[in-house]
Design a protein around this motif. Structure first.
Motif, PDB file in Angstrom:
ATOM      1  N   ALA A 166      -6.247  10.425 -28.983  1.00  0.00           N
ATOM      2  CA  ALA A 166      -4.969   9.749 -29.225  1.00  0.00           C
ATOM      3  C   ALA A 166      -3.797  10.682 -28.945  1.00  0.00           C
ATOM      4  CB  ALA A 166      -4.916   9.223 -30.649  1.00  0.00           C
ATOM      5  N   ALA A 167      -3.900  11.925 -29.414  1.00  0.00           N
ATOM      6  CA  ALA A 167      -2.817  12.898 -29.199  1.00  0.00           C
ATOM      7  C   ALA A 167      -2.643  13.214 -27.718  1.00  0.00           C
ATOM      8  CB  ALA A 167      -3.092  14.164 -29.997  1.00  0.00           C
ATOM      9  N   LEU A 168      -3.746  13.204 -26.963  1.00  0.00           N
ATOM     10  CA  LEU A 168      -3.691  13.518 -25.536  1.00  0.00           C
ATOM     11  C   LEU A 168      -3.428  12.271 -24.671  1.00  0.00           C
ATOM     12  CD1 LEU A 168      -6.705  15.980 -25.354  1.00  0.00           C
ATOM     13  CD2 LEU A 168      -4.285  16.562 -25.038  1.00  0.00           C
ATOM     14  N   GLU A 169      -3.376  11.106 -25.328  1.00  0.00           N
ATOM     15  CA  GLU A 169      -3.165   9.832 -24.633  1.00  0.00           C
ATOM     16  C   GLU A 169      -4.232   9.580 -23.570  1.00  0.00           C
ATOM     17  OE1 GLU A 169       0.896   9.710 -23.285  1.00  0.00           O
ATOM     18  OE2 GLU A 169       1.673   9.810 -25.330  1.00  0.00           O
ATOM     19  N   VAL A 170      -5.491   9.795 -23.977  1.00  0.00           N
ATOM     20  CA  VAL A 170      -6.635   9.495 -23.135  1.00  0.00           C
ATOM     21  C   VAL A 170      -7.614   8.667 -23.965  1.00  0.00           C
ATOM     22  CG1 VAL A 170      -6.383  11.581 -21.712  1.00  0.00           C
ATOM     23  CG2 VAL A 170      -7.877  11.635 -23.726  1.00  0.00           C
ATOM     24  N   THR A 171      -8.635   8.150 -23.331  1.00  0.00           N
ATOM     25  CA  THR A 171      -9.644   7.401 -24.066  1.00  0.00           C
ATOM     26  C   THR A 171     -10.672   8.359 -24.652  1.00  0.00           C
ATOM     27  OG1 THR A 171     -11.143   7.104 -22.195  1.00  0.00           O
ATOM     28  CG2 THR A 171      -9.385   5.444 -22.476  1.00  0.00           C
ATOM     29  N   TRP A 178      -7.856  18.312 -20.282  1.00  0.00           N
ATOM     30  CA  TRP A 178      -6.784  17.388 -20.647  1.00  0.00           C
ATOM     31  C   TRP A 178      -5.701  18.084 -21.459  1.00  0.00           C
ATOM     32  CZ3 TRP A 178      -5.765  13.185 -18.201  1.00  0.00           C
ATOM     33  CH2 TRP A 178      -6.781  12.473 -17.568  1.00  0.00           C
ATOM     34  N   GLU A 218      -0.061   1.221 -17.467  1.00  0.00           N
ATOM     35  CA  GLU A 218      -1.401   0.945 -17.976  1.00  0.00           C
ATOM     36  C   GLU A 218      -2.425   1.948 -17.452  1.00  0.00           C
ATOM     37  OE1 GLU A 218      -2.074  -3.070 -16.742  1.00  0.00           O
ATOM     38  OE2 GLU A 218      -0.446  -3.856 -17.969  1.00  0.00           O
ATOM     39  N   GLU A 219      -2.121   2.592 -16.349  1.00  0.00           N
ATOM     40  CA  GLU A 219      -2.974   3.614 -15.743  1.00  0.00           C
ATOM     41  C   GLU A 219      -2.086   4.735 -15.242  1.00  0.00           C
ATOM     42  OE1 GLU A 219      -5.935   2.464 -12.904  1.00  0.00           O
ATOM     43  OE2 GLU A 219      -6.307   0.566 -13.905  1.00  0.00           O
ATOM     44  N   GLU A 220      -2.685   5.898 -15.055  1.00  0.00           N
ATOM     45  CA  GLU A 220      -1.916   7.011 -14.512  1.00  0.00           C
ATOM     46  C   GLU A 220      -2.682   7.663 -13.377  1.00  0.00           C
ATOM     47  OE1 GLU A 220      -1.611  10.888 -16.678  1.00  0.00           O
ATOM     48  OE2 GLU A 220      -2.912   9.909 -18.142  1.00  0.00           O
ATOM     49  N   ARG A 254      -1.884  18.265 -20.187  1.00  0.00           N
ATOM     50  CA  ARG A 254      -0.790  17.735 -20.998  1.00  0.00           C
ATOM     51  C   ARG A 254       0.124  18.831 -21.541  1.00  0.00           C
ATOM     52  NH1 ARG A 254      -1.622  12.909 -19.092  1.00  0.00           N
ATOM     53  NH2 ARG A 254      -2.908  11.474 -20.264  1.00  0.00           N
ATOM     54  N   LYS A 287      -8.974  11.404 -32.809  1.00  0.00           N
ATOM     55  CA  LYS A 287      -7.627  11.929 -33.061  1.00  0.00           C
ATOM     56  C   LYS A 287      -7.131  12.750 -31.879  1.00  0.00           C
ATOM     57  CE  LYS A 287      -8.066  12.247 -38.105  1.00  0.00           C
ATOM     58  NZ  LYS A 287      -8.101  13.194 -39.244  1.00  0.00           N
TER      59      LYS A 287
END
Length: 112
Positions: free
Chosen positions: A102-107, A60, A38-40, A64, A99
Motif C-alpha cells: 500500500a505504501a509503495l502503491e503496488v499490488t 520497488w 489505473e496503470e503505470e 519509489r 502495508k
C-alpha cells in the motif's frame, strides 16, 4: 444459408487486418488506463531487476525513492522487517507485506 467464397490471399489479408485491429484496440485500452491512472509505465531497468530475481521490495522501494526508514514510517512497520525481507532472511507476514504494498502503491502480487 448464404455462402461466400474468397481466394486464400484475400482471406489471409482480412485475417491480418482483423488481428491488426485487435492490437490497436488493446493499445488504445492500455493507453486509456495509463491516462486514467489505473496503470503505470515501469522503466525497463526496474523490470530487468525484477526479472533477474532481485528483491521486489528493494526494487520497488528504490524506484519509489524511499529509504528503508522512510518506507517503514509510511507503512507503519519496523525498518528491520524491511531489511530482513529485502535480504531474503524473512518473508514477512501477509499483513506486513500488504502495508508495504500500500505504501509503495503496488499490488501484493508485485512484492511476492
Amino acid at each position: 444459408m448464404d455462402t461466400v467464397t474468397i481466394d486464400r490471399a484475400e482471406y489471409d489479408r482480412l485475417r491480418a487486418a482483423a488481428e491488426d485491429l485487435e492490437d490497436l484496440r488493446a493499445y488504445d485500452g492500455a493507453m486509456a488506463r495509463i491516462a486514467a491512472g489505473e496503470e503505470e509505465l515501469v522503466p525497463a531497468d526496474v523490470v530487468g531487476r525484477l526479472l533477474a530475481g532481485e528483491s521486489p521490495l528493494r526494487v520497488w522501494r528504490e524506484y519509489r525513492a524511499f529509504t528503508q526508514a522512510q518506507l517503514a514510517d509510511a507503512a507503519g512497520v519496523n525498518r528491520v522487517q524491511i531489511a530482513n525481507i529485502e535480504s531474503g532472511g524473512k518473508t514477512g507476514s501477509v499483513e506486513t507485506v500488504k502495508k508495504l504494498a500500500a505504501a509503495l502503491e503496488v499490488t501484493l502480487d508485485d512484492l511476492v
